[in-house]
Design an enzyme around this catalytic site. Structure first.
Site, mmCIF file in Angstrom:
data_model
loop_
_atom_site.group_PDB
_atom_site.id
_atom_site.type_symbol
_atom_site.label_atom_id
_atom_site.label_comp_id
_atom_site.label_asym_id
_atom_site.label_seq_id
_atom_site.Cartn_x
_atom_site.Cartn_y
_atom_site.Cartn_z
ATOM 1 N N GLU A 1 4.632 5.616 -27.030
ATOM 2 C CA GLU A 1 3.456 4.944 -27.568
ATOM 3 C C GLU A 1 3.555 3.430 -27.316
ATOM 4 O O GLU A 1 4.517 2.794 -27.719
ATOM 5 C CB GLU A 1 3.351 5.206 -29.074
ATOM 6 N N GLU B 1 2.114 9.896 -40.951
ATOM 7 C CA GLU B 1 1.144 9.818 -39.852
ATOM 8 C C GLU B 1 1.716 8.819 -38.858
ATOM 9 O O GLU B 1 1.809 7.636 -39.156
ATOM 10 C CB GLU B 1 -0.212 9.394 -40.410
ATOM 11 N N CYS C 1 -3.687 4.685 -33.839
ATOM 12 C CA CYS C 1 -2.797 5.829 -33.674
ATOM 13 C C CYS C 1 -3.409 6.846 -32.720
ATOM 14 O O CYS C 1 -2.695 7.555 -32.041
ATOM 15 C CB CYS C 1 -2.505 6.447 -35.027
ATOM 16 N N LYS D 1 2.799 -0.669 -50.568
ATOM 17 C CA LYS D 1 3.469 -1.709 -49.808
ATOM 18 C C LYS D 1 2.730 -1.886 -48.489
ATOM 19 O O LYS D 1 2.834 -1.071 -47.581
ATOM 20 C CB LYS D 1 4.928 -1.324 -49.541
HETATM 21 P P1 NAI Z 1 6.604 0.255 -38.928
HETATM 22 O O1 NAI Z 1 6.588 1.733 -38.953
HETATM 23 O O2 NAI Z 1 7.918 -0.402 -38.897
HETATM 24 O O3 NAI Z 1 5.809 -0.328 -40.174
HETATM 25 C C1 NAI Z 1 4.917 0.420 -40.978
HETATM 26 C C2 NAI Z 1 5.194 0.123 -42.441
HETATM 27 O O4 NAI Z 1 6.496 0.591 -42.775
HETATM 28 C C3 NAI Z 1 5.184 -1.370 -42.774
HETATM 29 O O5 NAI Z 1 4.622 -1.562 -44.057
HETATM 30 C C4 NAI Z 1 6.656 -1.705 -42.779
HETATM 31 O O6 NAI Z 1 6.978 -2.824 -43.568
HETATM 32 C C5 NAI Z 1 7.248 -0.450 -43.380
HETATM 33 N N1 NAI Z 1 8.667 -0.266 -43.083
HETATM 34 C C6 NAI Z 1 9.384 -0.745 -42.037
HETATM 35 N N2 NAI Z 1 10.660 -0.350 -42.117
HETATM 36 C C7 NAI Z 1 10.769 0.407 -43.239
HETATM 37 C C8 NAI Z 1 11.849 1.117 -43.852
HETATM 38 N N3 NAI Z 1 13.066 1.132 -43.336
HETATM 39 N N4 NAI Z 1 11.588 1.816 -44.980
HETATM 40 C C9 NAI Z 1 10.362 1.835 -45.511
HETATM 41 N N5 NAI Z 1 9.312 1.171 -44.981
HETATM 42 C C10 NAI Z 1 9.504 0.461 -43.851
HETATM 43 O O7 NAI Z 1 5.694 -0.199 -37.710
HETATM 44 P P2 NAI Z 1 5.605 -1.641 -37.001
HETATM 45 O O8 NAI Z 1 6.954 -2.180 -36.694
HETATM 46 O O9 NAI Z 1 4.739 -2.499 -37.787
HETATM 47 O O10 NAI Z 1 4.924 -1.224 -35.631
HETATM 48 C C11 NAI Z 1 5.742 -0.697 -34.601
HETATM 49 C C12 NAI Z 1 5.058 0.397 -33.851
HETATM 50 O O11 NAI Z 1 4.624 1.410 -34.732
HETATM 51 C C13 NAI Z 1 3.802 0.002 -33.121
HETATM 52 O O12 NAI Z 1 4.092 -0.588 -31.901
HETATM 53 C C14 NAI Z 1 3.124 1.334 -32.967
HETATM 54 O O13 NAI Z 1 3.632 2.019 -31.848
HETATM 55 C C15 NAI Z 1 3.499 2.075 -34.226
HETATM 56 N N6 NAI Z 1 2.438 2.039 -35.242
HETATM 57 C C16 NAI Z 1 1.750 3.186 -35.512
HETATM 58 C C17 NAI Z 1 0.706 3.171 -36.423
HETATM 59 C C18 NAI Z 1 -0.075 4.385 -36.727
HETATM 60 O O14 NAI Z 1 -1.237 4.265 -37.114
HETATM 61 N N7 NAI Z 1 0.482 5.567 -36.650
HETATM 62 C C19 NAI Z 1 0.316 1.945 -37.107
HETATM 63 C C20 NAI Z 1 1.131 0.802 -36.788
HETATM 64 C C21 NAI Z 1 2.133 0.879 -35.878
#
Ligand code: NAI
Ligand code: MG
Length: 495
Positions: A388, A253, A287, A178
């Site tokens: 972050e 991660e 990240c 996904k």
């Molecule tokens: P997110 O953690 O919400 O999204 C990541 C993935 O999880 C996406 O595919 C999203 O559709 C999915 N997702 C969202 N809610 C879910 C749920 N309840 N159950 C299962 N899957 C779910 O991150 P988002 O909103 O895109 O970004 C928000 C913040 O996350 C950023 O501002 C940043 O701080 C952090 N982030 C960290 C990353 C990393 O590499 N560790 C990468 C991207 C964002």
């Protein structure tokens, strides 16, 4: 109405619309305009994809394929990805706004995960145990876990997906992927390439849609054995909690607040470049962003001057141009989040020595741009130093000596990475083991390889990705006991 490119999802080897027939728009962060239509998947699509993956898992075509053949096909996939690297990079840039210069390098490098884990596929060996019980032959073998759910963020979609896909398939699992709703196109383009390699239909499935509509039902699906996730701490923790219900394995991660530490004995011009690359490359949307600069007080002012001088030369613009150094941020919510944090930092009393706002140039008004921002006057207790931001925002914190530097670096809920700039080899050897982080870079920053384990300590996550060992995280071990005795002994006594 603009002419939007319409995508389909890839389930069980077929290209399909969402069961609902709905789509959502995906935007180009540089133009601020939609360019594509992505199927809006839901529970029903998740069910079909997981069922397809589960059927394939136990199929003759996949279960019966030798590990050598599996590895060979993954290496063939690596070759094909190499051929399509420029195209894939273009899609990534169109959807997430990162520099073509960086994304083309990433899509070019991508193949190495498929080569490396493809090579490992047929080198996974069980053991014969020199068992202490007479008349027994006892051995172990490794088996795939089952259906893997890979949930991917928007910052480096194909790259972060490869870290999961390559070892999962090398180990004989099947996958449902996904991608992020902000950057789904590249994974669908990847699936078009994947399809040509000749792996059985259903081995890899892509369901697009929103987190709550696709990610959540996928993570709790009873036929999913493991959830491999990269993204935010909040979502990661939710997945960990819900996965517990089904006793699923989980890897997470979750980002960080990494310290880039500069000592007075460092080669300062190199350190300046290292700090800049740690926070402004990819617009800080990584990240491992070195978002806390810990700098020795004796060089603080001089170092901040040098930083500002270099940051001032950063060219913002079209991410496709090789002359651009900072592109837009990937999505509108992320832009708001970054601007909110800039506001919070100012309220907390921090002083922006550069940036702290959106650029004024007419050419940058359509896209989601933020100026490279450096804050001084930061205490490590402030929110801007603890949370972050995931944007081009650097917090500068002075320290007096090594002990204080280590204490500040470790005073964080996160523990993903740290950078260390020093010319003293004793310090360079001494410090890594004192830092509560998964990766330490000494006189470099943001270096990654398929060979080098990567993952966080503390709130930065669970499990590692890349490196030989981690393929075991996609396997389970079975022990087989065989009696060599002609007669079955006394049944009332444990063997
Ligand atoms: P997110 O953690 O919400 O999204 C990541 C993935 O999880 C996406 O595919 C999203 O559709 C999915 N997702 C969202 N809610 C879910 C749920 N309840 N159950 C299962 N899957 C779910 O991150 P988002 O909103 O895109 O970004 C928000 C913040 O996350 C950023 O501002 C940043 O701080 C952090 N982030 C960290 C990353 C990393 O590499 N560790 C990468 C991207 C964002
Ligand atoms: Mg997009």
């Amino acid at each position: 109405m603009e002419n939007l490119k319409k995508y389909q999802m890839y389930i069980g080897g077929e290209w399909v619309d969402a069961a609902s027939g709905d789509y959502f728009e995906t935007d180009n962060p540089y133009t601020g305009r939609p360019w594509g239509l992505i199927p809006r998947g839901g529970q029903q699509d998740v069910d079909s994809a997981v069922n397809a993956a589960h059927r394939t898992l136990n199929s003759v075509e996949w279960r019966g394929m030798t590990a050598s053949k599996r590895g060979q096909l993954l290496r063939a996939l690596g070759d094909m990805l190499g051929e399509h690297a420029p195209h894939l990079a273009e899609i990534e840039v169109r959807d997430n706004g990162k520099l073509y210069a960086e994304m083309s390098q990433q899509t070019e490098y991508l193949r190495q995960w498929y080569y490396y884990f493809g090579g490992l596929a047929d080198k996974i060996e069980g053991a014969v145990i020199p068992i202490d019980k007479a008349d027994n032959f006892t051995f172990t073998q490794y088996e795939p876990l089952g259906v893997i759910a890979a949930i991917i963020p928007w910052n480096s979609p194909l790259f972060l997906a490869a870290w999961k896909i390559a070892p999962a398939l090398a180990a004989g699992n099947t996958l449902v992927i996904k991608p992020s709703e902000f950057t789904s196109a590249s994974m669908l383009e990847f699936a078009k390439i994947f399809e040509k390699v000749g792996l059985p239909a259903g081995v890899l499935n892509v369901v697009t849609g929103f987190g709550v509509e696709v990610g959540a039902p996928l993570a709790v699906h009873p036929l999913v054995a493991k959830v491999a996730f990269t993204g935010s701490e909040t979502t990661g923790k939710r997945i960990y909690a819900t996965a517990a219900e089904g006793l699923k394995k989980v890897s997470l991660e979750l980002g960080g607040k990494s310290a880039n530490m500069v000592f007075e004995d460092a080669h300062l011009d190199n350190a300046v470049k290292g700090v800049i690359s740690g926070i402004f490359a990819a617009c800080g949307q990584t990240c491992v962003a070195g978002s806390r600069l810990l700098v020795q007080r004796s060089i603080h002012d001089n170092f901040v001057h040098k930083l500002v001088d270099l940051a001032r030369t950063a060219r913002l613009g079209d991410p496709m141009l090789s002359t651009t150094q900072l592109g837009p941020v990937t999505n509108r919510p992320q832009l708001s989040k970054i601007l909110d944090y800039i506001g919070i930092a100012k309220q907390e009393g921090a002083e922006a020595v550069i940036g702290g706002k959106q650029p004024k140039e007419a050419s940058l008004q359509a896209g989601w741009f933020v100026e490279p921002t450096i804050f001084i006057g930061i205490a490590n207790s402030m929110r801007i130093a603890r949370e972050e931001v995931f944007g081009p925002v650097l917090s500068v914190i002075p320290f007096d000596d090594e002990e204080e530097a280590v204490a500040l670096a470790n005073d964080s809920n996160y523990g993903l990475a740290a950078g260390l700039w020093t010319s003293d080899y004793r310090r360079a050897l001494r410090l890594p083991s004192q830092l509560q982080v998964g990766t330490v870079w000494v006189n470099t920053y943001r270096a990654m390889s398929y060979m080098a384990p990567f993952g966080g300590y503390k709130q930065s996550g669970i499990g590692k990705e890349s490196g030989q060992d981690m393929i075991k995280d996609y396997l389970q071990k079975k022990t087989v006991w065989m009696s060599t005795q002609e007669e079955v002994p006394n049944p009332f006594i444990i063997r």
